[in-house]
Structure formats: structure tokens, C-alpha cells
Design an enzyme around this catalytic site. Structure first.
Site, short mmCIF file in Angstrom:
data_model
loop_
_atom_site.label_atom_id
_atom_site.label_comp_id
_atom_site.label_asym_id
_atom_site.label_seq_id
_atom_site.Cartn_x
_atom_site.Cartn_y
_atom_site.Cartn_z
N ARG A 44 0.83 -1.20 0.00
CA ARG A 44 0.00 0.00 0.00
C ARG A 44 0.86 1.26 0.00
O ARG A 44 0.34 2.36 -0.13
CB ARG A 44 -0.90 0.00 1.22
CG ARG A 44 -2.28 -0.62 0.96
CD ARG A 44 -3.05 -0.53 2.23
NE ARG A 44 -4.48 -0.47 2.13
CZ ARG A 44 -5.27 -1.53 2.07
NH1 ARG A 44 -4.79 -2.72 1.94
NH2 ARG A 44 -6.59 -1.37 2.10
N ARG A 88 -21.75 -1.83 1.07
CA ARG A 88 -21.13 -3.15 1.16
C ARG A 88 -21.48 -3.85 2.47
O ARG A 88 -21.52 -3.24 3.53
CB ARG A 88 -19.61 -2.96 1.08
CG ARG A 88 -18.79 -4.19 1.27
CD ARG A 88 -17.43 -4.04 0.69
NE ARG A 88 -16.53 -3.22 1.50
CZ ARG A 88 -15.26 -3.02 1.18
NH1 ARG A 88 -14.76 -3.53 0.07
NH2 ARG A 88 -14.50 -2.28 1.95
N ARG A 106 -18.56 -3.41 7.73
CA ARG A 106 -17.25 -3.24 8.35
C ARG A 106 -17.18 -1.88 9.05
O ARG A 106 -17.65 -0.89 8.51
CB ARG A 106 -16.15 -3.32 7.27
CG ARG A 106 -15.83 -4.74 6.88
CD ARG A 106 -14.88 -4.85 5.73
NE ARG A 106 -13.84 -3.84 5.64
CZ ARG A 106 -12.91 -3.83 4.70
NH1 ARG A 106 -12.89 -4.77 3.77
NH2 ARG A 106 -12.01 -2.89 4.67
P1 AMP Z 1 -8.78 -3.86 3.12
O1 AMP Z 1 -9.54 -5.05 3.60
O2 AMP Z 1 -7.72 -4.18 2.11
O3 AMP Z 1 -9.67 -2.71 2.71
O4 AMP Z 1 -7.95 -3.33 4.39
C1 AMP Z 1 -8.60 -2.88 5.55
C2 AMP Z 1 -7.66 -2.12 6.44
O5 AMP Z 1 -6.60 -2.99 6.87
C3 AMP Z 1 -6.94 -0.95 5.81
O6 AMP Z 1 -7.72 0.23 5.77
C4 AMP Z 1 -5.73 -0.80 6.75
O7 AMP Z 1 -6.11 -0.23 7.97
C5 AMP Z 1 -5.38 -2.27 7.01
N1 AMP Z 1 -4.44 -2.78 5.99
C6 AMP Z 1 -4.68 -3.70 5.01
N2 AMP Z 1 -3.58 -3.91 4.28
C7 AMP Z 1 -2.61 -3.11 4.78
C8 AMP Z 1 -1.26 -2.85 4.44
N3 AMP Z 1 -0.67 -3.44 3.39
N4 AMP Z 1 -0.57 -1.95 5.21
C9 AMP Z 1 -1.12 -1.33 6.25
N5 AMP Z 1 -2.41 -1.51 6.62
C10 AMP Z 1 -3.16 -2.39 5.90
#
Ligand code: AMP
Length: 201
Positions: A84, A118, A151
Site C-alpha cells: 500500500r 457493502r 465493516r
Molecule cells: P482492506 O480489507 O484491504 O480494505 O484493508 C482494511 C484495512 O486494513 C486498511 O484500511 C488498513 O487499515 C489495514 N491494511 C490492510 N492492508 C494493509 C497494508 N498493506 N498496510 C497497512 N495496513 C493495511
């Protein structure tokens, strides 16, 4: 084949990653899922996730490293949600080699619309959308019959922060890896077809 899917929240990359995982018989590794299911650092992780902030690199890189070292990921994997930031991309380069990078793009307007409607299944991770893909029985997962939830980070404040971080960091990541761009504003099956063609090319 180690694949990377990049896309704004709500772009459908999780859905596509699950479909690809079935088709290619390699695991879908979502760092969001890894964090949400982690018990050891549950409270610390929630502090970041619920505000729409990135968890510290040290923690996420440790979790990712241990996940991709498992036996099921040795023939390849589909990575969703990592890297990210450019620092994470550089860290990833030291751990493994990425063969293809696919960017699924949609507009911010569409992303906000999709994320706000969602619903996710806490047990199996299936994702629904009250506008475009509602569950047959409201509030119940059609796959495992568990309750659906919104979520905590799918709220307007956290969504705004997540989109801001995405737009700040992603251009640097896309400059780091050659990527193939695919429109996520097409039917799910068409996006899938485009991804398969891009992988085969
Ligand atoms: P997602 O399910 O991919 O939308 O991720 C949900 C949340 O998890 C994000 O908003 C971050 O808070 C955390 N997160 C997921 N992937 C990462 C990453 N590669 N680095 C840091 N935080 C992450």
C-alpha cells in the site's frame, strides 16, 4: 505465478482475487483479511483499521512474510491489499518476486457508492452489496448462513481517509511496477475475462 491486484477500495479486487484463486488454484492473500483475523494483536490492529489508517509496516510485513511462507503459497499467490506504500513495495521485493501486477480502476464516486452499500460475512468473508448484489435473505450470508455486517471502517470518515491514502501512495507503487490497467466498472465476469487475458499475455 505471483500476482498483485491493485485497486481502490470497492474496485472489486477482493471478488476478482477469490475468482482467480479458484481458477488458478493458488491462494488469495488479503492483508485486510490477515489483519481482521489476527488474534494476537487484535486491539492494536483495530485502532488503525477502524480509523481508516494503515497499520505499522513492521507488523503487516511480519504477518505477510509468515503467510507467504506457508506450503500452499509456494506455487504462487494472489496478493490483495499489499503493498500500500512504496516502502512496502520495496520490502516485498526483498521477500519475493512478483510476476504480474494488475490495476483495477474505478472512479472515487463509484468507490464511495460501492463501499457504503457493502456488507461482509464475518465468518467466510463473502462480500455483498445492498444495491448491486444483495444477499437472498437480508442480513444472512448465502454461502455459510452466518450474519452479515457492515465493516466498521466502511463509514464516511474512514472511507475518506482510505481514499486519500490510496491516491497519495498508489502512483508511486504503479511507477515501481509495470502494471496492466483494467476497468472495474464493467460486469464482474468481463473484468475477470480481462484479467485472465492480461495474465496469459
Ligand atoms: P482492506 O480489507 O484491504 O480494505 O484493508 C482494511 C484495512 O486494513 C486498511 O484500511 C488498513 O487499515 C489495514 N491494511 C490492510 N492492508 C494493509 C497494508 N498493506 N498496510 C497497512 N495496513 C493495511
Amino acid at each position: 505465478m505471483n500476482l498483485l491486484l491493485i485497486g481502490i477500495q470497492g474496485s472489486g479486487k477482493g471478488t476478482q482475487a477469490k475468482m482467480l484463486s479458484e481458477k488458478l488454484k493458488i491462494p488469495h492473500i488479503s492483508t485486510g483479511d490477515l489483519l481482521r483475523s489476527n488474534k494476537e494483536f487484535k486491539e492494536e490492529i483495530a485502532l488503525y483499521i477502524n480509523k481508516g489508517l494503515l497499520v505499522p509496516n513492521e507488523l503487516i510485513i511480519k504477518l505477510l512474510k509468515s503467510r507467504i511462507s506457508l506450503p500452499d503459497a509456494q506455487e504462487g499467490f494472489i496478493l490483495d491489499g499489499f503493498p500500500r506504500t512504496i516502502e512496502q513495495a520495496k520490502a516485498l521485493d526483498k521477500i519475493t518476486k512478483i510476476n504480474k501486477v494488475i490495476e483495477i480502476f474505478i472512479s472515487d464516486e463509484e468507490a464511495i457508492k460501492r463501499i457504503s452499500s457493502r456488507l461482509s460475512c464475518q465468518k467466510c468473508g463473502a462480500v455483498y452489496n445492498t444495491l448491486t448484489n444483495p444477499p437472498k435473505t437480508p442480513g444472512v450470508c448465502a454461502l455459510c448462513l452466518s450474519p452479515l455486517y457492515q465493516r466498521p471502517d466502511d463509514n464516511p470518515e474512514a472511507i475518506k481517509k482510505r481514499l486519500k491514502i490510496y491516491h497519495q501512495e498508489t502512483p508511486l507503487i504503479l511507477a515501481h511496477y509495470p502494471s496492466i490497467k483494467i476497468s472495474g466498472q464493467q460486469p464482474i465476469e468481463k473484468v475477470f475475462e480481462d484479467i485472465l487475458s492480461a495474465i496469459e499475455a
